[in-house]
Scaffold this active site. Structure first.
Site, PDB file in Angstrom:
ATOM      1  CB  THR A  76      -0.880   0.027   1.266  1.00 13.03           C
ATOM      2  OG1 THR A  76      -0.002  -0.006   2.399  1.00 13.03           O
ATOM      3  CG2 THR A  76      -1.803  -1.165   1.331  1.00 13.03           C
ATOM      4  CD  GLU A  89      -5.364  -1.747   0.946  1.00  9.45           C
ATOM      5  OE1 GLU A  89      -5.456  -1.178  -0.161  1.00  9.45           O
ATOM      6  OE2 GLU A  89      -4.954  -1.170   1.966  1.00  9.45           O
ATOM      7  CE  LYS A 102     -15.017  13.088  11.583  1.00  4.00           C
ATOM      8  NZ  LYS A 102     -13.841  12.280  11.840  1.00  4.00           N
ATOM      9  CD1 TRP A 153     -18.612  14.404   9.724  1.00  2.00           C
ATOM     10  CD2 TRP A 153     -18.749  12.705   8.278  1.00  2.00           C
ATOM     11  NE1 TRP A 153     -18.378  13.246  10.413  1.00  2.00           N
ATOM     12  CE2 TRP A 153     -18.455  12.184   9.554  1.00  2.00           C
ATOM     13  CE3 TRP A 153     -18.878  11.813   7.215  1.00  2.00           C
ATOM     14  CZ2 TRP A 153     -18.295  10.822   9.788  1.00  2.00           C
ATOM     15  CZ3 TRP A 153     -18.727  10.473   7.434  1.00  2.00           C
ATOM     16  CH2 TRP A 153     -18.430   9.966   8.718  1.00  2.00           C
TER      17      TRP A 153
HETATM   18  P1  AMP Z   1      -4.295   2.840  -3.885  1.00  2.00           P
HETATM   19  O1  AMP Z   1      -4.394   1.635  -3.056  1.00  2.00           O
HETATM   20  O2  AMP Z   1      -3.008   3.571  -3.763  1.00  2.00           O
HETATM   21  O3  AMP Z   1      -4.690   2.553  -5.294  1.00  2.00           O
HETATM   22  O4  AMP Z   1      -5.371   3.870  -3.329  1.00  2.00           O
HETATM   23  C1  AMP Z   1      -6.715   3.523  -3.226  1.00  2.00           C
HETATM   24  C2  AMP Z   1      -7.497   4.732  -2.849  1.00  2.00           C
HETATM   25  O5  AMP Z   1      -7.463   5.694  -3.910  1.00  2.00           O
HETATM   26  C3  AMP Z   1      -8.966   4.490  -2.636  1.00  2.00           C
HETATM   27  O6  AMP Z   1      -9.237   3.935  -1.380  1.00  2.00           O
HETATM   28  C4  AMP Z   1      -9.526   5.885  -2.805  1.00  2.00           C
HETATM   29  O7  AMP Z   1      -9.336   6.671  -1.641  1.00  2.00           O
HETATM   30  C5  AMP Z   1      -8.659   6.452  -3.905  1.00  2.00           C
HETATM   31  N1  AMP Z   1      -9.344   6.306  -5.212  1.00  2.00           N
HETATM   32  C6  AMP Z   1      -9.240   5.310  -6.098  1.00  2.00           C
HETATM   33  N2  AMP Z   1     -10.016   5.536  -7.173  1.00  2.00           N
HETATM   34  C7  AMP Z   1     -10.642   6.726  -6.950  1.00  2.00           C
HETATM   35  C8  AMP Z   1     -11.588   7.530  -7.676  1.00  2.00           C
HETATM   36  N3  AMP Z   1     -12.048   7.165  -8.873  1.00  2.00           N
HETATM   37  N4  AMP Z   1     -11.999   8.676  -7.109  1.00  2.00           N
HETATM   38  C9  AMP Z   1     -11.537   9.072  -5.898  1.00  2.00           C
HETATM   39  N5  AMP Z   1     -10.642   8.378  -5.175  1.00  2.00           N
HETATM   40  C10 AMP Z   1     -10.211   7.212  -5.689  1.00  2.00           C
END
Ligand code: AMP
Length: 542
Positions: free
Chosen positions: A185, A330, A439, A444
């Site tokens: 991650t 994940e 907040k 929110w």
């Molecule tokens: P990663 O594991 O680095 O790919 O990050 C995943 C996170 O990216 C998700 O939990 C979201 O917070 C963000 N994310 C992924 N796709 C989108 C999207 N289309 N719009 C907004 N946030 C996104």
């Protein structure tokens, strides 16, 4: 009574086998790290992956060994994926854009035995080598002529390894839950955590992703995999393309607008996918040079929210349909994608655009629920925001080495850390990351919605909104903005613009113009760092 069908394991090697059998002549095109365009076929890819697998076996690589890669999207990196996974070892794609101490942390944590690297990352590895505890050798993904001078000890040349083998290998058979690949991650808080994808999860994810309502990839599709293979499995595209024999275009290290545009047109690409930043660069290049996108049919945008103006420009100006996608490391990674439904056909474009700005509807295979802070399910009414939770065969069960402990709730759902609502049509709308929500007075405010609204201002290039201390309201929004090239908007301009677009209590208490904003290695705003920097900022509203 059990069904009486065969229980054959779902293995990643079956994807390259399928491509070799049915699409042997289909092309894979790479803009190489060395520069020139390289072309070959799935037949070549299959043979060379088997040669690589033989070379790895000769080096002593066994079932379950973790093999690191620091590589761009190239044919050699693709061969490594299949060669490693095909003998039951695990491809660990390391994101080279991470901070260096994170890179050494994850290579050590994963206990990588070998590292495949492009020449671009040699300097990083040279600096890190003294800290790398388990790496036996570095294999440089190039040929003899391009081998760099390096202080790295135990270096091998990729093409020499391949040349020494004959490719006479049958892919190993093992249990389908055997790990195939691994990603960490991006670790905006604490150390990055490892996610181990199984052969089964990769194959099921590829099957589901290829479907018409999802990526819609078949043998007639020309796919350009722009999203890096080190971002959550390249969104699974390097698995889907061989599965269906799609022509595959790999952009190598060059992700700028001009390079991407050139490949899109030269190779007549019909489908591509990447994060918004890449498409911003492409669209800027197209607009500046008065160009068109004559071949591209569809583009998937994900990783961060696709701005409304970007979706509209692709669709209305260039006739390219946008699929807005959401997923995460994940999850292999796809969770939802915004393909419209038959029942929406007659909706006016502005209403469709509202749906397209959402993060799409859950793809078959992933179950969603949203819950309040007490774990109660919230209705899918398009308004009730809560924790976005997912469950399914390509959702993480636990992190590598049990980091983070138990990560599923009692029903087996994983908390994505995103805050969202889901509407009656099943479309997910992310309103924030749980830790980024502002907040204020017990209510929110979605920092994402505010950023999206602000970035619609024609004189702003990028925006970030964070909550900062306010004695009365607890937190109030502060907007940090980068002005567009050659523009000098004022605070009053921006606040007036926002007042017409968001409810009154959402309008930020202050606007600060900055030259740049910090990003994570995957291009997301590094809110934690911004919050840290402005934690003592005194708003002018008290
Ligand atoms: P990663 O594991 O680095 O790919 O990050 C995943 C996170 O990216 C998700 O939990 C979201 O917070 C963000 N994310 C992924 N796709 C989108 C999207 N289309 N719009 C907004 N946030 C996104």
């Amino acid at each position: 009574m059990l069904g009486q069908m065969q229980d054959r394991p779902l293995l990643v090697s079956s994807l390259v086998e399928q491509a070799e059998k049915f699409h042997a002549e289909q092309e894979i095109i790479t803009r190489t790290v060395e520069g020139p365009i390289h072309r070959y076929t799935y037949r070549d890819m299959g043979l060379r992956s088997r040669k690589l697998a033989q070379a790895l076996q000769a080096l002593g690589v066994k079932l379950g060994d973790r093999i690191g890669t620091l590589g761009w999207n190239t044919y050699r990196h693709l061969e490594v994926w299949y060669g490693v996974t095909g003998i039951g070892a695990i491809t660990h794609t390391v994101n080279p854009r991470l901070y260096e101490d994170q890179i050494s942390y994850i290579i050590n944590h994963a206990e990588n035995k070998f590292i495949f690297t492009d020449t671009s990352f040699i300097k990083i590895l040279e600096r890190l080598e003294p800290q790398l505890q388990t790496v036996e050798a570095f294999i440089i993904m190039t040929d003899k002529a391009n081998m760099p001078d390096t202080s790295l000890k135990n270096v091998m040349c990729y093409e020499d390894l391949i040349d020494a083998q004959d490719g006479d290998l049958v892919w190993s058979t093992f249990e389908e839950n055997t790990a195939a690949a691994m990603c960490y991650t991006s670790g905006t808080t604490g150390n990055p955590k490892g996610v181990l994808y199984s052969n089964r999860s990769c194959v099921l994810h590829a099957m589901a992703s290829a479907a018409p309502d999802v990526l819609n990839i078949g043998s007639e599709t020309v796919v350009m995999a722009v999203v890096p293979m080190f971002h959550a499995n390249g969104w699974g595209i390097p698995y889907v393309a061989p599965m269906h024999g799609a022509k595959l275009v790999l952009p190598g290290p060059h992700m700028d607008g001009a390079s991407i545009y050139e490949l899109l047109n030269q190779e007549k690409v019909t489908f591509t996918a990447a994060v918004p930043t890449v498409w911003l660069m492409l669209l800027a290049h197209i607009e500046e040079n008065n160009l068109e996108l004559p071949f591209l049919d569809r583009v998937v945008i994900g990783g961060s929210a696709a701005p409304r103006t970007m979706i509209e420009t692709f669709e209305k100006k260039y006739g390219v349909i946008v699929g807005h996608a959401w997923g995460m490391t994940e999850m292999n990674p796809l969770g939802s994608l915004g393909t419209m439904k038959a029942s929406m056909q007659d909706l006016p474009y502005e209403t469709l655009l509202d749906y397209k700005c959402k993060q799409g509807r859950g793809v078959y295979g992933v179950e969603f629920k949203i819950t309040d802070d007490d774990a109660n399910r919230l209705p899918w009414d398009g308004e009730s925001s809560g924790h976005l939770m997912v469950r399914g065969p390509w959702v993480v069960q636990s992190y590598f080495r049990g980091e983070g402990g138990k990560i599923l709730d009692d029903e087996g759902f994983f908390d994505t850390g995103d805050i969202a609502h889901i509407d009656q049509e099943g479309f997910v709308q992310l309103t924030d990351r749980a830790k980024d929500v502002i907040k204020t007075g017990g209510e929110w405010i979605s920092s994402i919605d505010l950023e999206n609204a602000a970035v619609g201002h024609p004189d702003l290039a990028e925006c970030a909104v964070i909550g900062v201390y306010h004695p009365k309201w607890d937190e109030r929004p502060l907007l940090l903005a980068i002005a567009a090239k050659g523009k000098s908007p004022t605070k009053d301009d921006v606040l007036a613009y926002l007042s017409d677009r968001v409810v009154k209590w959402w309008v930020p208490d202050d606007v600060i113009f900055v030259d740049e904003l910090p990003h994570t290695a995957t291009g997301k705003l590094l809110k934690m760092k911004i919050r840290e920097e402005y934690k003592d900022y005194k708003l002018p509203t008290y």
